[in-house]
Design a protein around this motif. Structure first.
Motif, PDB file in Angstrom:
ATOM      1  N   ALA A  59       0.819  -1.211   0.000  1.00  0.00           N
ATOM      2  CA  ALA A  59       0.000   0.000   0.000  1.00  0.00           C
ATOM      3  C   ALA A  59       0.853   1.262   0.000  1.00  0.00           C
ATOM      4  N   SER A  60       2.078   1.174   0.517  1.00  0.00           N
ATOM      5  CA  SER A  60       2.961   2.339   0.543  1.00  0.00           C
ATOM      6  C   SER A  60       3.309   2.816  -0.865  1.00  0.00           C
ATOM      7  N   LEU A  61       3.276   1.894  -1.817  1.00  0.00           N
ATOM      8  CA  LEU A  61       3.622   2.240  -3.193  1.00  0.00           C
ATOM      9  C   LEU A  61       2.581   3.142  -3.843  1.00  0.00           C
ATOM     10  N   ASP A  62       1.397   3.254  -3.236  1.00  0.00           N
ATOM     11  CA  ASP A  62       0.362   4.132  -3.790  1.00  0.00           C
ATOM     12  C   ASP A  62       0.834   5.578  -3.868  1.00  0.00           C
ATOM     13  N   ALA A  63       1.790   5.941  -3.009  1.00  0.00           N
ATOM     14  CA  ALA A  63       2.312   7.314  -3.011  1.00  0.00           C
ATOM     15  C   ALA A  63       2.990   7.657  -4.324  1.00  0.00           C
ATOM     16  N   LEU A  64       3.416   6.636  -5.074  1.00  0.00           N
ATOM     17  CA  LEU A  64       4.109   6.872  -6.340  1.00  0.00           C
ATOM     18  C   LEU A  64       3.232   6.574  -7.544  1.00  0.00           C
ATOM     19  N   SER A  65       1.938   6.406  -7.326  1.00  0.00           N
ATOM     20  CA  SER A  65       1.023   6.183  -8.439  1.00  0.00           C
ATOM     21  C   SER A  65       1.062   7.382  -9.384  1.00  0.00           C
ATOM     22  N   GLY A  66       1.253   7.120 -10.653  1.00  0.00           N
ATOM     23  CA  GLY A  66       1.332   8.193 -11.636  1.00  0.00           C
ATOM     24  C   GLY A  66       2.722   8.750 -11.839  1.00  0.00           C
ATOM     25  N   HIS A  67       3.688   8.270 -11.059  1.00  0.00           N
ATOM     26  CA  HIS A  67       5.084   8.708 -11.193  1.00  0.00           C
ATOM     27  C   HIS A  67       5.904   7.591 -11.827  1.00  0.00           C
ATOM     28  N   SER A  68       6.984   7.966 -12.479  1.00  0.00           N
ATOM     29  CA  SER A  68       7.819   7.004 -13.177  1.00  0.00           C
ATOM     30  C   SER A  68       8.801   6.343 -12.221  1.00  0.00           C
TER      31      SER A  68
END
Length: 290
Positions: free
Chosen positions: A44-53
């Motif tokens: 779930a922590s990876l959601d912070a980078l949603s939309g980023h490369s």
């Protein structure tokens, strides 16, 4: 996000620690020219980078092997040690690469991590940051670095992607000393503000114009300017707990200095403890921006 196997071999940054401070730094890095590889214990922590490369590594070892620089932004020194040793980070990083700790911790632990990494041919920099989430997203953090000159020079351009100022404070551990002293003085300033507000209240002075004077005049400080933009009634209690944790670190870092250190520590702790009440008092007498 892409598969690690699709990322070409080039200077790559690995990042672990997508919390309140780490996530905005990682977001800025993801939008920079540096290829970014991330790993998170909780998906779930990876959601912070949603939309980023960025590229997601399946394991710490995979991230380590793919990276020229690995940045940690974790809550505790023990977390860094666990990732570095038990997690396999050091044994899978390439000799000549750099490990950066952006978290706040003890100078002695920073030096210990550097000693552990040395046999692997890896240089460790303690590089805590000052400014908070909003400042990170604005790419205006202050990054305080401890470690060898040559290694600092190799990552200055990387730090510049999210930093307004990069200060090389000295050898290993100096970055942590700089951050802890910075935090202690900020909390002491909070105590100063609390005493001024209390004095003005006892005199029944109108606080709104007085606060405007203090913010605009020579008495201003980052601590005073932070009320409203960064420190709010919604987050003040949470920030208080983080500040008290930092003061536990400060107390241990200066252990042995005697009464002088105790006076500093006691005043800073008092400033931290009063933060929610002070924030509410200031908010009650501040006109919201139009």
């Amino acid at each position: 996000m892409t598969d690690l196997a699709e990322t070409p071999t080039r200077r790559t940054v690995g990042f672990i620690g997508l919390g309140d401070q780490g996530a905005p730094i990682a977001q800025v890095l993801a939008d920079s020219p540096y290829p970014l590889v991330v790993w998170a214990r909780r998906p779930a922590s990876l959601d912070a980078l949603s939309g980023h490369s960025c590229t997601v590594a399946a394991t710490v070892a995979e991230l380590a092997a793919a990276s020229d620089v690995v940045a940690l932004c974790l809550s505790r020194d023990s977390d860094n040690l666990h990732i570095a040793v038990e997690g396999g980070l050091l044994e899978n990083m390439r000799p000549g690469s750099i490990l950066v700790n952006h978290g706040t911790g003890l100078p002695s632990r920073a030096r210990h991590l550097a000693d552990l990494a040395a046999p692997y041919g890896i240089t460790v920099l303690d590089a805590p940051v000052s400014g908070g989430r909003t400042v990170a997203l604005a790419r205006e953090l202050t990054t305080i670095v401890g470690g060898p000159d040559d290694a600092v020079g190799r990552v200055t351009d990387l730090f510049a992607t999210f930093s307004k100022r990069i200060i090389h404070a000295g050898p290993a551990g100096s970055g942590q000393f700089g951050k802890l002293f910075n935090n202690a003085l900020m909390m002491m300033n909070q105590q100063n503000i609390a005493e001024i507000v209390e004095t003005a209240t006892q005199l029944e002075l109108p606080l709104q114009p007085l606060l405007e004077v203090l913010r605009s005049g020579s008495a201003t400080s980052f601590a005073l300017q932070a009320f409203g933009p960064s420190v709010t009634t919604a987050n003040a209690a949470h920030l208080r707990e983080l500040e008290l944790i930092d003061m536990d670190l400060f107390r241990e870092a200066v252990d042995g200095l005697g009464d002088q250190a105790k006076r500093v520590t006691d005043r800073a702790v008092s400033g931290a403890e009063q933060l929610p009440e002070l924030t509410a008092a200031i908010a009650a007498h501040t006109t919201p921006a139009a």
